[in-house]
Scaffold this active site. Structure first.
Site, PDB file in Angstrom:
ATOM      1  N   TYR A   1      29.902  33.641  25.656  1.00 51.03           N
ATOM      2  CA  TYR A   1      28.788  34.344  26.288  1.00 51.03           C
ATOM      3  C   TYR A   1      28.656  33.819  27.723  1.00 51.03           C
ATOM      4  O   TYR A   1      29.644  33.457  28.344  1.00 51.03           O
ATOM      5  CB  TYR A   1      27.513  34.166  25.442  1.00 51.03           C
ATOM      6  CG  TYR A   1      26.476  35.225  25.720  1.00 51.03           C
ATOM      7  CD1 TYR A   1      26.785  36.586  25.630  1.00 51.03           C
ATOM      8  CD2 TYR A   1      25.188  34.864  26.103  1.00 51.03           C
ATOM      9  CE1 TYR A   1      25.841  37.560  25.914  1.00 51.03           C
ATOM     10  CE2 TYR A   1      24.237  35.829  26.378  1.00 51.03           C
ATOM     11  CZ  TYR A   1      24.564  37.176  26.280  1.00 51.03           C
ATOM     12  OH  TYR A   1      23.638  38.137  26.569  1.00 51.03           O
TER      13      TYR A   1
ATOM     14  N   LYS B   1      34.991  53.804   3.139  1.00 47.17           N
ATOM     15  CA  LYS B   1      36.102  54.181   4.009  1.00 47.17           C
ATOM     16  C   LYS B   1      36.464  53.018   4.917  1.00 47.17           C
ATOM     17  O   LYS B   1      37.653  52.711   5.116  1.00 47.17           O
ATOM     18  CB  LYS B   1      35.690  55.398   4.847  1.00 47.17           C
ATOM     19  CG  LYS B   1      36.854  56.214   5.340  1.00 47.17           C
ATOM     20  CD  LYS B   1      37.414  57.065   4.213  1.00 47.17           C
ATOM     21  CE  LYS B   1      38.495  57.984   4.686  1.00 47.17           C
ATOM     22  NZ  LYS B   1      38.902  58.936   3.645  1.00 47.17           N
TER      23      LYS B   1
END
Length: 427
Positions: free
Chosen positions: A76, A131
């Site tokens: 970060y 899925k």
């Protein structure tokens, strides 16, 4: 422009810093385990399906460690700013330094979910999560399930286009016909990443692979076969198109009103176009009428075909009764008259299962950094699947099973090679 700064800054961000992981039986992590503070007040969890789905089947996990201040400063701020600046100067770098080049958005509006129909976006999420699980399990492809609270074609297209910068590919799922055709066409035209409607093309690829082997078993080329496809929805249209592309001798397609042919009143634009290239014999009437003497039947309609219709097909007939959970004709009945029988179910031989296709197709497209999925890539996937069967071909084995470890690598390799041959690869 390439990023500057320490080498470990580049490696920390290459490929992104997060991934999707399935949690079939739980995943050990360093942090405290996720708990569910609101246990079920019903007996739903007595059903193992509910028990497995509690809390969902997916989670996001980091792919780089954050153990100390140095790690944090790279993952970060301030280190991430160098990567952002480099991408701003050269947007193509996002493919290397974020996860976008390897993540699929699995998008639905919940209008055609499995055999359940229009059950809405919230109820579709267990399927979309599933899925994503299959993408990861069978080809190592990360994906994010997204259920949209709209059925408007313009709104769906606009929404997907706006979120596309976050993804490397779009898998459309369980969107009803004929809207699904327009949505896919418009997204393919608007985006430079693969867009693939699995209900259409996944089914088509696997059906073609199985039919190639079935034809080989009966000793006849595809060009010598006359097929009847029952059902002119998403999968029926796509199966018809790919069979024509592969060189089927003739094909008649039917819907709830009978056989589709040029001159029939009331055809929507999609059916008018398919009428122009199918049914060269100009048959009229019902599916049953067309099955007389036919070599191949492919059912994608949810209707029923009487045993006498299968008996009236040609010798060594091929029957793919693919509706779930109830095939158009029971496989045991079909076997009395047909040489090869396939279904969409896992409890009979020759399951036409989309999981054989879509994970490897996207993995191959990603490996080649293809900006689209071509007909050549789909045909290559079908050829690769068919080739796996090889000399083991029998009436009960015309297509490999979903847990065959050869499937995804074979499809991936074939699709990537076809992308390069078709000129749509960027790697």
């Amino acid at each position: 422009m390439h990023p500057t700064g320490p080498g470990h800054q580049t490696s920390a961000h290459r490929g992104g810093i997060a991934s999707i992981a399935e949690t079939l039986t739980g995943v050990a992590v360093a942090a405290e385990p996720i708990t569910h503070p609101h246990p079920s007040t019903t007996s739903l969890d007595d059903d193992p399906a509910f028990a497995l789905h509690r809390g969902g089947k997916l989670e996001v996990r980091s792919s780089v460690p954050v153990r100390n201040a140095d790690d944090l400063s790279l993952a970060y701020t301030p280190g991430v700013a160098r990567v952002c600046t480099a991408i701003a100067d050269d947007p193509e770098l996002a493919r290397d330094y974020t996860w976008t080049s390897r993540v699929v958005a699995v998008v639905t509006d919940g209008t055609a979910v499995l055999g359940l129909g229009d059950i809405g976006p919230a109820a579709s999420m267990p399927v979309m999560e599933g899925k994503s699980l299959l993408f990861k399990e069978f080809a190592g492809v990360d994906s994010v399930p997204i259920a949209l609270a709209t059925t408007d074609v313009d709104e769906i297209v606009e929404t997907v286009v706006r979120m596309a910068p976050s993804f490397g590919g779009i898998n459309l799922e369980d969107i009803s016909a004929p809207r699904c055709f327009e949505i896919e066409d418009r997204l393919r035209a608007a985006l430079d990443i693969p867009v693939f409607h699995d209900d259409q093309h996944g089914t088509a690829v696997v059906a073609l692979a199985a039919l190639k082997n079935a034809a080989r078993l009966v000793g006849r080329p595809l060009s010598d076969l006359r097929a009847v496809v029952a059902g002119a929805g998403a999968s029926g249209i796509a199966v018809s198109r790919i069979l024509l592309e592969a060189g089927i001798g003739d094909l008649a397609l039917s819907d709830s009103k009978g056989l589709i042919h040029e001159g029939r009143d009331g055809l929507n634009p999609v059916k008018r176009r398919i009428a122009e290239v199918t049914n060269r014999s100009r048959l009229t009437g019902s599916t049953e009428d067309a099955l007389v003497g036919a070599d191949v039947f492919i059912g994608l309609s949810g209707s029923t075909v009487h045993e006498s219709c299968v008996a009236g097909m040609s010798p060594d007939a091929i029957v793919f009764a693919l509706s779930n959970p109830t095939p158009e004709v029971h496989p045991e009945v079909a076997r009395r008259h047909a040489r090869v029988v396939a279904t969409g179910r896992s409890d009979f031989p020759n399951q036409i299962n989309n999981v054989l296709a879509f994970p490897g197709i996207f993995r191959g497209a990603f490996d080649a950094r293809a900006h689209t999925i071509t007909e050549g890539m789909k045909l290559a996937a079908a050829d690769a699947l068919a080739a796996i069967v090889g000399d083991d071909l029998t009436a009960d084995y015309v297509i490999p099973g979903p847990f065959d470890p050869r499937v995804a690598p074979a499809v991936t390799s074939a699709v990537a090679a076809a992308a390069r041959a078709d000129g749509v690869a960027r790697a």
